[in-house]
Design a protein around this motif. Structure first.
Motif, PDB file in Angstrom:
ATOM      1  N   ASN A  87      33.884 -83.472 -53.430  1.00  0.00           N
ATOM      2  CA  ASN A  87      32.298 -83.058 -53.537  1.00  0.00           C
ATOM      3  C   ASN A  87      32.510 -81.933 -54.486  1.00  0.00           C
ATOM      4  N   LEU A  88      32.192 -82.013 -55.734  1.00  0.00           N
ATOM      5  CA  LEU A  88      32.236 -80.738 -56.393  1.00  0.00           C
ATOM      6  C   LEU A  88      30.978 -79.773 -56.342  1.00  0.00           C
ATOM      7  N   GLU A  89      29.982 -80.385 -55.724  1.00  0.00           N
ATOM      8  CA  GLU A  89      28.878 -79.569 -55.439  1.00  0.00           C
ATOM      9  C   GLU A  89      29.231 -78.744 -54.274  1.00  0.00           C
ATOM     10  N   PHE A  90      29.552 -79.378 -53.060  1.00  0.00           N
ATOM     11  CA  PHE A  90      30.158 -78.362 -52.065  1.00  0.00           C
ATOM     12  C   PHE A  90      31.244 -77.397 -52.451  1.00  0.00           C
ATOM     13  N   LYS A  91      32.056 -77.789 -53.239  1.00  0.00           N
ATOM     14  CA  LYS A  91      33.062 -77.110 -53.787  1.00  0.00           C
ATOM     15  C   LYS A  91      32.436 -75.579 -54.456  1.00  0.00           C
ATOM     16  N   GLU A  92      31.550 -76.004 -55.314  1.00  0.00           N
ATOM     17  CA  GLU A  92      30.992 -74.781 -56.052  1.00  0.00           C
ATOM     18  C   GLU A  92      30.296 -73.894 -55.097  1.00  0.00           C
ATOM     19  N   GLU A  93      29.463 -74.608 -53.863  1.00  0.00           N
ATOM     20  CA  GLU A  93      28.533 -73.650 -52.884  1.00  0.00           C
ATOM     21  C   GLU A  93      29.828 -72.746 -52.092  1.00  0.00           C
ATOM     22  N   ILE A  94      30.773 -73.348 -51.624  1.00  0.00           N
ATOM     23  CA  ILE A  94      31.841 -72.751 -50.725  1.00  0.00           C
ATOM     24  C   ILE A  94      32.374 -71.782 -51.751  1.00  0.00           C
ATOM     25  N   LYS A  95      32.805 -71.783 -52.955  1.00  0.00           N
ATOM     26  CA  LYS A  95      33.211 -70.886 -53.757  1.00  0.00           C
ATOM     27  C   LYS A  95      32.198 -69.761 -53.917  1.00  0.00           C
ATOM     28  N   ILE A  96      31.081 -69.671 -54.106  1.00  0.00           N
ATOM     29  CA  ILE A  96      29.950 -68.782 -54.205  1.00  0.00           C
ATOM     30  C   ILE A  96      30.051 -67.991 -52.858  1.00  0.00           C
ATOM     31  N   TYR A  97      30.050 -68.700 -51.660  1.00  0.00           N
ATOM     32  CA  TYR A  97      30.270 -67.865 -50.514  1.00  0.00           C
ATOM     33  C   TYR A  97      31.676 -67.313 -49.972  1.00  0.00           C
ATOM     34  N   LEU A 111      32.669 -73.561 -40.936  1.00  0.00           N
ATOM     35  CA  LEU A 111      32.232 -74.690 -41.772  1.00  0.00           C
ATOM     36  C   LEU A 111      32.764 -74.958 -43.122  1.00  0.00           C
ATOM     37  N   LEU A 112      32.433 -73.563 -43.786  1.00  0.00           N
ATOM     38  CA  LEU A 112      32.729 -73.536 -45.319  1.00  0.00           C
ATOM     39  C   LEU A 112      34.446 -73.803 -45.449  1.00  0.00           C
ATOM     40  N   GLY A 113      35.315 -73.098 -44.724  1.00  0.00           N
ATOM     41  CA  GLY A 113      36.759 -73.227 -44.592  1.00  0.00           C
ATOM     42  C   GLY A 113      37.045 -74.819 -44.385  1.00  0.00           C
ATOM     43  N   ASN A 114      36.348 -75.131 -43.545  1.00  0.00           N
ATOM     44  CA  ASN A 114      36.827 -76.750 -43.049  1.00  0.00           C
ATOM     45  C   ASN A 114      36.262 -77.652 -44.119  1.00  0.00           C
ATOM     46  N   LEU A 115      35.049 -77.575 -44.609  1.00  0.00           N
ATOM     47  CA  LEU A 115      34.929 -78.443 -45.706  1.00  0.00           C
ATOM     48  C   LEU A 115      35.576 -78.266 -46.992  1.00  0.00           C
ATOM     49  N   ALA A 116      35.944 -76.984 -47.348  1.00  0.00           N
ATOM     50  CA  ALA A 116      36.709 -76.814 -48.373  1.00  0.00           C
ATOM     51  C   ALA A 116      38.104 -77.707 -48.330  1.00  0.00           C
ATOM     52  N   LEU A 117      38.646 -77.758 -47.120  1.00  0.00           N
ATOM     53  CA  LEU A 117      39.842 -78.264 -47.115  1.00  0.00           C
ATOM     54  C   LEU A 117      39.564 -80.089 -46.976  1.00  0.00           C
ATOM     55  N   GLU A 118      38.502 -80.440 -46.334  1.00  0.00           N
ATOM     56  CA  GLU A 118      38.188 -81.732 -46.340  1.00  0.00           C
ATOM     57  C   GLU A 118      37.635 -82.650 -47.184  1.00  0.00           C
ATOM     58  N   VAL A 119      36.573 -81.775 -48.103  1.00  0.00           N
ATOM     59  CA  VAL A 119      35.933 -82.384 -49.097  1.00  0.00           C
ATOM     60  C   VAL A 119      35.930 -81.718 -50.355  1.00  0.00           C
TER      61      VAL A 119
END
Length: 184
Positions: free
Chosen positions: A115-125, A103-111
């Motif tokens: 969505n900078l909030e998603f991006k930051e959470e994905i980077k933390i992961y 999910l995190l890889g998919n959403l990194a590519l999709e949004v």
């Protein structure tokens, strides 16, 4: 549709499945409600918006990996080889049983750019994943090399997850785990 009682966690689990298979943008609140056996309005008792569900989904998976996978790297009762093998095993258990990839890889590519909030959470992961590997690799390699290997192998894992789902074959994905183990 009958009204059914569903927990916040059940909604998250169903949302994660939908986001991974259909994509975040192609999943509506109505889709989530249907998957949970709820009427759409019932979702709003737990979440204000789809973006809130998305963020909580990212955090839910990150929390799972922190507890079940990344924490292994910091255990003192295992050798580095045992840690790597267990991390690979736990990662395999998750991704080989999980349709739709990461999910995190998919959403990194999709949004990730929208969505900078998603991006930051994905980077933390992904940073937590790299840190877990670095914690082990630095016992064998200089810190800079350990960090470089960690970044490389997180990227390799993510790419192999994508390819595994694209080609419906786990063969190449499993080779990545073997390569990671061979580093120690």
């Amino acid at each position: 549709m009958a009204i059914k009682k569903t927990s916040k966690e059940e909604i998250l689990k169903e949302s994660i499945k939908l986001f991974k298979i259909q994509g975040y943008s192609n999943t509506s609140m109505a889709n989530i409600a249907d998957a949970c056996g709820l009427i759409k309005g019932s979702i709003y008792h737990h979440f204000k918006s789809k973006d809130e569900i998305g963020m909580e989904s990212l955090r839910y998976i990150h929390s799972y990996f922190d507890k079940e996978v990344f924490s292994i790297a910091y255990r003192t009762d295992l050798s580095d080889k045992e840690k790597i093998k267990l991390i690979v095993k736990k990662t395999d258990e998750y991704f080989l049983q999980s349709k739709g990839g990461c999910l995190l890889g998919n959403l990194a590519l999709e949004v990730g750019t929208l969505n900078l909030e998603f991006k930051e959470e994905i980077k933390i992961y992904f940073t937590a994943w790299e840190n877990a590997f670095t914690n082990i690799f630095q016992n064998k390699y200089p810190k800079a090399k350990a960090r470089e290997l960690s970044k490389e192998y997180v990227a390799l894992i993510q790419g192999s997850i994508m390819m595994m789902n694209l080609y419906d074959s786990s063969e190449e994905y499993l080779k990545v785990g073997e390569k990671i183990i061979s580093l120690i």
